[in-house]
Design a protein around this motif. Structure first.
Motif, mmCIF file in Angstrom:
data_model
loop_
_atom_site.group_PDB
_atom_site.id
_atom_site.type_symbol
_atom_site.label_atom_id
_atom_site.label_comp_id
_atom_site.label_asym_id
_atom_site.label_seq_id
_atom_site.Cartn_x
_atom_site.Cartn_y
_atom_site.Cartn_z
ATOM 1 N N SER A 138 -1.732 -10.500 4.879
ATOM 2 C CA SER A 138 -2.010 -9.089 5.133
ATOM 3 C C SER A 138 -2.919 -8.574 4.035
ATOM 4 O O SER A 138 -3.013 -9.170 2.958
ATOM 5 N N TYR A 139 -3.587 -7.484 4.345
ATOM 6 C CA TYR A 139 -4.462 -6.857 3.371
ATOM 7 C C TYR A 139 -4.287 -5.360 3.495
ATOM 8 O O TYR A 139 -4.509 -4.806 4.567
ATOM 9 N N ARG A 140 -3.840 -4.758 2.450
ATOM 10 C CA ARG A 140 -3.594 -3.325 2.426
ATOM 11 C C ARG A 140 -2.709 -2.886 3.593
ATOM 12 O O ARG A 140 -2.922 -1.842 4.209
ATOM 13 N N GLY A 141 -1.809 -3.771 3.938
ATOM 14 C CA GLY A 141 -0.804 -3.414 4.918
ATOM 15 C C GLY A 141 -1.101 -3.814 6.347
ATOM 16 O O GLY A 141 -0.254 -3.653 7.216
ATOM 17 N N ASN A 164 -0.683 -14.927 1.446
ATOM 18 C CA ASN A 164 -1.272 -13.642 1.833
ATOM 19 C C ASN A 164 -1.702 -13.691 3.286
ATOM 20 O O ASN A 164 -2.633 -14.403 3.640
#
Lengths: 359, 557
Positions: B209-212, B207
Motif C-alpha cells: 500500500s502507499y499512503r493508505g 509494502n
C-alpha cells in the motif's frame, strides 16, 4: 481525559423522585442520573449498579441503560475491565445501541487497545451517522492505528457535520498530511485558523503541511506563530531547528535545539540535532555527549549510532567507531512500516481533547 | 613531444563568447528526428506487480564508427503480452548526420521482445566496433557488433546464457587493467509473478500500500537478487567472478544503478551500486582482482540519519573541479536525491542539503541521473529524470503525480546548484513518468543533448540550442594496449589556467549509456587547450589543441 466520557447520557427524562426512595431498576437509573448531574459519580455508579443487579434476567430496559451508564462511569474512573464488561453485556442485549459502541470504543482507546476501538466506533458511526462525535473519535482511533486514509474520511464527515469544530479540522489536517494531501491540509487549516486564531496546533500543522510542500519560508512563519502562542511548543521548536539545519543555518538551528533542551533536557531530537551540528563544526567530542544522551533516551536510534560512529572516527577512536557501526547495523533494515511512503508520519497529533460533542 | 592525434574540426571559433548564463533551450525534436517508437512498459493507470514499474533505458552509441552518435532504445512488455509478431522490440536508430535518424533495427539484427530493462555499451572484444549488452527480466543478451552494420547475439557463446534474473543497470569497465572490459550487472528482485503478492496484500514487512491505498507490492519485503560481476577472458567469453572478486553483493540487495569510476585516483576503477531501499554499495578495487565493500565507511551507504534511501540512478563526475570523482544518486519521492563530494580519502561528504540539491529534489522520484555541463561553462551541472512508480497516485488527490518534471540543476561553481529547469524551455521539464537518461552531442554542434525514456510513452530527444555559445572540446579515445573505448581513462583538459577532469565511462545514470566522448565546457576560453589522457594501463598521452573541436586521441600516439 476525554471530555465526552464524563458527559451525561440522558436516556430518560430527569428523575422525578428522590434517590432514597428508588425501588425498581428505572428508579435507580433515574437516581444515578441525578447524582451524575450533581457530580456525585460514586453515588451515581452505585445506583446504576443497583439498577443492573435488580434485573438478573436482563429483562428490563432500565437495567440495559444502567449497564451502559455504569460502563461509562467505570471507564471515566479508569476501571476499563469493568467498563468493557458492562458495555459488552449491554451490547449483547441490544447491538443497535450506538452510544454503547461509542463508549466501548472510547474505553478500548483509553485502555490502549486501539485495534479493538476502531470497529466499535465504526459501528457507532454507522448506527448514528449524524453524530459528529462518533465520526470524530472514529477518526482519532484510525489515526492511532495508522489507517490515515480512512481517518481522513471519518474526520471529513465530522467536519461536515460540525463545521465549527476546530479539533475536527486540525485532526483532519493531520490525517491529510500523513497521506500526502498537504495542499488540502493547508486549506483545512486555513479554515480552522479563521475559526480559532490562537490554536498553536493549527499553526504548527499548517507549517508542517507547507514544509512538506517545499514552501519552507511560509512553514517557518507558521511554526514561529505557533511558538508565539505556545512558547514551550517542542514540535515547533524542533521543526524550526530542523529547517535551519537543512538550510545550513547552524547558529539558528543550535539556538532552537538549545531552547528545546531547556524545556526538556532529555529531548532526543534536540540532542541529536545539536550533535550533527557540532560534528559539522568539527567539535566531535562535544557531539559525543549529545549522542550518548540521545541514545540513552532512544537506544534504537539508528541515526544516533551512525553519527556516533562518525564522531568517534573524527576523534581517531576507530575501535569505538567500529563498535557503533556494528550496533547501527544490528538495528536492522528499514524503519518504514507496511506502507511504502518514505515520508514519516507525524509523531503526535493535536490534543485528544475537544472535538464535537456526542450530544 | 606530443603524440600525433586526429583532430576533427567541427565548428568555427568566434572569440569572446559568454562564459556563463548563456541563453539555452532544450527543444523536443523527437518527432522531427524520426524516433517514432513508443516505449511499452507495464500497465497504464495501475500496476499489478513491481515488474511493471522499472521502465527502460536508452543508449547513445556510435555503432558504425562514423563519428555521429546513434540511438538504441530498450523496449519492454505488458503482463497481457502481445500477439506473435506484434511484440514491442528494442530499436536501433542510425544517425543520418542531418538531425534525423533511420530505424535500422531489423537490418542490424536487433529485433528482440521481452521485458527489456537497460543497455550497456562497450567494445568488449576490442575489434573496433561497439557492442551492446541488454538486460532483461529474463535472459540478458550480449550483441556483438560485426562491423558491417549488423549484430549477432553471442550471449551463449560468451558464457552469459542460462541465468535468468532481473537485470537492471549494467556497465563495463576493465577492473584488472588487462585491456579487456569486464561487466557488472545489477540485479533487482527475485521476482516470480506466480508467487508474487498482489496489490493491497496484508503481508508483514511487505509494502503493498502507499499512503493508505493498495498498490503493487514491494520493493520492501521482496527478496533482492544478487548482482553479478563478469570477468572478460579476452577470448570472447566472460566468467562469473562474483564470489572470487570479493563476495560482490553478498546480501543480495535490490540493485538498480551502477557506475564505475576511479574514486581514489589509483588508476583502477571502483564501482558504486545504488540499491532500492537498501544501503548503497561501494566496491573499492584492491588492484588484485578483488574488491572491498566500503560504502558505510565511505559515508554513502545510508543518509546521515542512517536510513537507507531508495537509490535508483547513479553517476560519478568531478562536479567541484578538484580532480576527484563525486557522486550523485537519485532517490524516492520524499527523499532528497543525494550528492556526495569526494574527500580524497575514500570518504564522501554528504552535500545534499548544502548544495541545494536536497531542497530541489525532495518532491521528485528520481531515476536517470547525469552530470553534464549543459552550458559549457566548465562546471558540471546535474540532470535528473523523475517519474513516480505508482500510476494510481493520480486518482488519490495527493500532492504527488505520476508524471514528474525532469529537473536541471546548474552548478554555480561554488558548491551549490540552482534549479534552472524553467529557464531552458518547457520541453525539458515534461512532466513525464521518466526512467532512462543518456547524454550526447548527437548533432556534433558542441553542446550536450539529452535522450529520455519514459514509461508507456515515446522517447524524448531534446536538442540543446545555445549551449555552444561557450567554448568546448570533445575527446574520443581509442585504446591500443588499453580497452578500445578507453573506458576508465582519465582525461584532463586544461584551458585558460583551469583544469577539468572527465573519465570515460560505460553505463551509469539509470539503465542507460551516454556517449563515450568526454565533453568539456571551456567557458569563455579561446586559447588552446592541453589534453592529458591517463589510460587504464598507465600510459599517459599529452597534446595541445585549439578549442571547439572534437578530437580523437589514440593511445600512445
Amino acid at each position: 481525559m476525554l471530555r465526552l466520557v464524563i458527559c451525561s447520557m440522558a436516556f430518560f427524562a430527569a428523575a422525578a423522585g428522590s434517590a432514597q426512595t428508588a425501588q425498581t431498576p428505572a428508579d435507580h437509573l433515574r437516581a444515578g442520573q441525578q447524582y451524575q448531574r450533581q457530580g456525585r459519580l460514586q453515588d451515581a455508579e452505585a445506583e446504576y449498579r443497583k439498577a443492573v443487579d435488580l434485573d438478573p434476567k436482563e429483562a428490563d430496559i432500565a437495567s440495559l441503560y444502567g449497564q451502559v451508564l455504569l460502563g461509562q462511569l467505570c471507564s471515566a474512573r479508569g476501571d476499563y475491565p469493568c467498563a468493557i464488561a458492562q458495555l459488552q453485556r449491554a451490547l449483547r442485549r441490544d447491538p443497535t445501541l450506538g452510544k454503547a459502541h461509542y463508549f466501548l470504543g472510547i474505553t478500548f482507546t483509553l485502555a490502549g487497545q486501539q485495534d479493538r476501538a476502531v470497529p466499535e466506533l465504526a459501528e457507532a458511526a454507522r448506527l448514528e451517522p449524524q453524530n459528529a462525535a462518533f465520526h470524530y473519535y472514529l477518526g482519532l482511533a484510525l489515526l492511532d492505528v495508522a489507517r490515515d486514509a480512512e481517518a481522513a474520511g471519518a474526520l471529513q464527515k465530522a467536519v461536515d457535520l460540525d463545521p465549527a469544530d476546530v479539533p475536527s479540522r486540525t485532526n483532519l489536517a493531520w490525517a491529510l498530511i500523513n497521506i500526502g494531501r498537504n495542499r488540502e491540509a493547508v486549506g483545512v487549516l486555513d479554515h480552522a485558523l479563521k475559526l480559532e486564531r490562537t490554536d498553536p496546533s493549527a499553526w504548527f500543522l499548517r507549517g508542517e503541511a507547507r514544509r512538506r510542500l517545499g514552501n519552507t519560508d511560509a512553514a517557518v512563519a507558521d511554526f514561529e506563530k505557533s511558538l508565539e502562542i505556545d512558547s514551550r511548543s517542542e514540535d515547533a521548536l524542533f521543526s524550526l531547528g530542523t529547517i535551519a539545519y537543512l538550510r545550513q543555518d547552524f547558529d539558528r538551528a543550535s539556538a532552537c535545539f538549545v531552547r528545546l533542551l531547556a524545556i526538556d533536557g532529555d529531548h532526543a531530537g534536540a540532542h541529536y540535532g545539536l550533535a550533527k551540528i557540532l560534528l559539522k563544526q568539527g567539535r566531535a567530542a562535544d557531539a559525543v555527549s549529545h549522542l550518548v544522551a540521545c541514545i540513552a533516551r532512544d537506544p534504537r536510534s539508528k541515526g544516533a549510532h551512525y553519527q556516533l560512529a562518525q564522531a568517534y572516527r573524527q576523534l581517531g577512536e576507530t575501535e569505538k567507531a567500529q563498535k557503533e557501526l556494528q550496533v547501527f547495523q544490528s538495528l536492522g533494515g528499514d524503519a518504514n512500516g507496511a506502507d511504502g511512503a518514505p515520508v514519516e508520519r507525524l509523531a503526535k497529533r493535536p490534543g485528544r481533547g475537544g472535538g464535537p460533542s456526542s450530544r | 613531444m606530443l603524440p600525433p592525434v586526429l583532430i576533427i574540426a567541427l565548428g568555427a571559433s568566434p572569440a569572446n563568447r559568454p562564459s556563463a548564463n548563456v541563453d539555452i533551450t532544450f527543444a523536443d525534436v523527437t518527432a522531427a528526428a524520426g524516433l517514432h517508437t513508443r516505449i511499452v512498459y507495464g500497465g497504464t493507470g495501475q500496476n499489478k506487480y513491481i515488474l511493471e514499474t522499472t521502465g527502460t533505458g536508452v543508449a547513445f552509441l556510435d555503432y558504425d564508427n562514423d563519428g555521429w552518435p546513434d540511438i538504441f532504445l530498450v523496449n519492454g512488455s505488458t503482463l497481457d503480452g502481445f500477439p506473435k509478431g506484434q511484440e514491442p522490440s528494442n530499436h536501433l536508430f542510425r544517425n543520418r548526420h542531418d538531425g534525423t535518424f533511420e530505424d535500422v533495427t531489423r537490418r542490424a539484427g536487433l529485433v528482440q521482445s521481452g521485458w527489456g530493462q537497460g543497455a550497456a555499451v562497450a567494445d568488449y572484444d576490442n575489434d573496433g566496433f561497439d557492442d551492446l549488452f541488454v538486460t532483461y527480466w529474463g535472459q540478458n543478451r550480449l550483441y556483438r557488433n560485426r562491423g558491417d552494420g549488423t549484430f549477432e547475439d553471442v550471449t551463449v557463446r560468451a558464457g552469459l546464457a542460462g541465468e535468468r534474473r532481473w537485470g537492471t543497470s549494467a556497465a563495463f569497465a576493465d577492473y584488472d587493467n588487462d585491456g579487456f572490459v569486464d561487466l557488472y550487472v545489477a540485479n533487482y528482485i527475485d521476482f516470480d509473478p506466480r508467487t508474487a503478492p498482489l496489490p493491497g496484500a496484508k503481508i508483514p514487512g511487505v509494502n503493498c500500500s502507499y499512503r493508505g491505498f493498495a498498490v503493487m507490492c514491494g520493493p520492501r519485503g521482496l527478496k533482492g537478487e544478487r548482482d553479478r560481476l563478469y570477468h572478460n577472458t579476452g577470448k570472447g567469453t566472460f566468467t562469473d567472478v562474483t564470489v572470487e572478486a570479493g563476495e560482490i553483493d553478498k546480501d543480495g540487495y535490490r540493485g538498480l544503478g551502477v557506475a564505475w569510476g576511479d574514486v581514489n585516483n589509483d588508476g583502477y576503477p571502483d564501482v558504486v551500486v545504488a540499491n532500492d531501499a537498501q544501503p548503497n554499495l561501494l566496491y573499492v578495487n584492491q588492484r588484485n582482482g578483488r574488491f572491498r565493500e566500503s560504502a558505510l565507511e565511505a559515508g554513502i551507504a545510508v543518509d546521515e540519519d542512517g536510513r537507507a534511501r531508495a537509490g535508483m540512478g547513479v553517476d560519478l563526475a568531478d562536479y567541484d573541479n578538484d580532480g576527484w570523482l563525486d557522486l550523485a544518486i537519485a532517490n524516492f519521492y520524499g527523499e532528497p536525491h543525494s550528492l556526495y563530494a569526494n574527500q580524497k580519502n575514500v570518504t564522501f561528504l554528504d552535500t545534499t542539503w548544502a548544495s541545494g540539491i536536497g531542497r530541489a529534489t525532495m518532491h521528485h522520484l528520481g531515476w536517470g541521473t547525469r552530470f553534464m555541463d549543459y552550458d559549457n561553462d566548465g562546471w558540471k551541472d546535474l540532470l535528473l529524470v523523475n517519474g513516480h512508480v505508482y500510476p494510481e497516485v493520480d486518482r488519490q488527490k495527493l500532492d504527488e503525480t505520476y508524471a514528474e518534471p525532469t529537473v536541471l540543476l546548474r552548478n554555480g561553481g561554488n558548491g551549490t546548484f540552482a534549479d534552472v529547469t524553467a529557464s531552458v524551455g518547457d520541453a525539458l521539464a515534461g512532466p513525464r513518468p521518466g526512467r532512462g537518461l543518456a547524454v550526447a552531442d548527437y548533432d556534433n554542434d558542441g553542446d550536450l543533448d539529452v535522450l529520455i525514456a519514459s514509461v508507456n510513452a515515446y522517447p524524448c530527444l531534446l536538442e540543446n540550442r545555445g549551449g555552444n555559445a561557450n567554448h568546448w572540446l570533445t575527446v574520443r579515445l581509442v585504446g591500443r594496449k588499453s580497452n578500445r573505448d578507453g573506458i576508465g581513462a582519465r582525461v584532463t583538459v586544461t584551458a585558460g589556467g583551469v583544469s577539468r577532469v572527465e573519465e570515460v565511462r560505460s553505463g551509469a545514470s539509470y539503465l542507460s549509456h551516454s556517449d563515450f566522448r568526454a565533453h568539456f565546457g571551456l567557458g569563455g576560453t579561446t586559447s588552446n587547450a592541453t589534453v592529458e589522457v591517463r589510460w587504464p594501463g598507465g600510459q599517459v598521452d599529452r597534446l595541445e589543441t585549439p578549442v571547439d573541436r572534437a578530437i580523437v586521441v589514440r593511445e600512445g600516439g
